[in-house]
Design an enzyme around this catalytic site. Structure first.
Site, PDB file in Angstrom:
ATOM      1  N   LYS A 133     -27.511  10.353 -29.742  1.00  0.00           N
ATOM      2  CA  LYS A 133     -28.414   9.646 -30.650  1.00  0.00           C
ATOM      3  C   LYS A 133     -27.678   9.308 -31.948  1.00  0.00           C
ATOM      4  O   LYS A 133     -27.792   8.203 -32.474  1.00  0.00           O
ATOM      5  CB  LYS A 133     -29.652  10.515 -30.952  1.00  0.00           C
TER       6      LYS A 133
ATOM      7  N   ASP B 290     -37.796  10.932 -33.167  1.00  0.00           N
ATOM      8  CA  ASP B 290     -38.226  11.548 -31.915  1.00  0.00           C
ATOM      9  C   ASP B 290     -38.545  10.446 -30.911  1.00  0.00           C
ATOM     10  O   ASP B 290     -39.138   9.425 -31.258  1.00  0.00           O
ATOM     11  CB  ASP B 290     -39.453  12.438 -32.125  1.00  0.00           C
TER      12      ASP B 290
ATOM     13  N   PHE C  27     -27.057   8.646 -21.905  1.00  0.00           N
ATOM     14  CA  PHE C  27     -27.477  10.044 -21.740  1.00  0.00           C
ATOM     15  C   PHE C  27     -28.929  10.065 -21.259  1.00  0.00           C
ATOM     16  O   PHE C  27     -29.574   9.016 -21.127  1.00  0.00           O
ATOM     17  CB  PHE C  27     -27.333  10.804 -23.067  1.00  0.00           C
ATOM     18  N   GLY C  28     -29.412  11.271 -21.020  1.00  0.00           N
ATOM     19  CA  GLY C  28     -30.829  11.463 -20.686  1.00  0.00           C
ATOM     20  C   GLY C  28     -31.282  10.594 -19.521  1.00  0.00           C
ATOM     21  O   GLY C  28     -30.681  10.605 -18.437  1.00  0.00           O
TER      22      GLY C  28
ATOM     23  N   ASP D 133     -31.188   7.408 -19.211  1.00  0.00           N
ATOM     24  CA  ASP D 133     -30.523   6.102 -19.099  1.00  0.00           C
ATOM     25  C   ASP D 133     -30.200   5.694 -17.657  1.00  0.00           C
ATOM     26  O   ASP D 133     -30.358   4.514 -17.313  1.00  0.00           O
ATOM     27  CB  ASP D 133     -29.245   6.065 -19.949  1.00  0.00           C
TER      28      ASP D 133
END
Ligand code: ITT
Length: 192
Positions: A17, A70, A146-147, A149
């Site tokens: 991030k 967030d 990441f995450g 994606d």
């Protein structure tokens, strides 16, 4: 107009991030400093509530100007799940389980929403929001980002965000849109 090379802090534990946000604000000549500090966040179904709780926690220990953010992933066929619980679900279930949940589902629509607060001083903060709509892929694709994606295909594209480099992802993503707004705001205000 702003002076060059000003510093704003980004309070997040997530280095991905930070890197995405840093690239965007860099284009506005704003240097983003990474503050990888664990901040308390309340349980709420609203991103705004969580962001405000992060502000309250961070203001005790971080000097403004700083940003907290967030993000949630909202999958339509799952009534918005995992939503604000994206981080927990990613860690506990992982992407294969999400794909399994959607195995027989034709409606793949989903959106990422990022809410961020720019804390200007101990009394003033401003909330920004960035969104991207798209679809959940049928399988994981790509190794960047990441995450979630590898399973998220933004509207108008036929590749996942994990098949995009950071620059391309930033052009379409929720965070790209959020931090572009913050950059525009800071560029118009000589506050740091
Ligand atoms: P901080 O709260 O410390 O900022 P975090 O990783 O916990 O970091 P969020 O709560 O905002 O960040 O994000 C929740 C989860 O959503 C995150 O752990 C990822 O799994 C996912 N996520 C957030 N932004 C994403 C993105 O741009 N692409 C893919 N997944 C993302």
């Amino acid at each position: 107009m702003r002076r060059g090379g000003d510093v704003v802090r980004f309070v997040t534990n997530n280095e991905h991030k930070y890197k995405e946000a840093s690239d965007i604000l860099g284009a506005y000549n704003i240097k983003l400093e990474w503050v990888p500090l664990p901040v308390d966040e309340i349980q709420s179904e609203y991103l705004e509530d969580i962001v405000v709780s992060k502000v309250v926690s961070a203001i005790e220990v971080v000097d403004p100007p700083f940003i907290v953010e967030d993000t949630g992933l909202f999958i339509h066929a799952l009534n918005g799940f995992p939503g604000v619980y994206a981080s927990y679900v990613y860690k506990k279930l992982g992407l294969p389980s999400i794909l399994k949940l959607l195995e027989k589902t034709r409606n793949r629509k989903a959106c990422f929403i990022a809410v961020g607060a720019l804390v200007i001083d101990s009394h003033i903060f401003k909330i920004f929001r960035g969104e991207v709509y798209g679809e959940i892929a049928r399988e994981m694709r790509g190794s960047q980002g990441f995450g979630y994606d590898p399973i998220f295909i933004p509207e108008g594209y036929d590749k996942t965000m994990a098949e995009m480099d950071r620059e391309e992802k930033n052009r379409v993503s929720h965070r790209g849109r959020l931090f572009t707004q913050i950059g525009e705001y800071l560029a118009g205000k000589n506050i740091v």
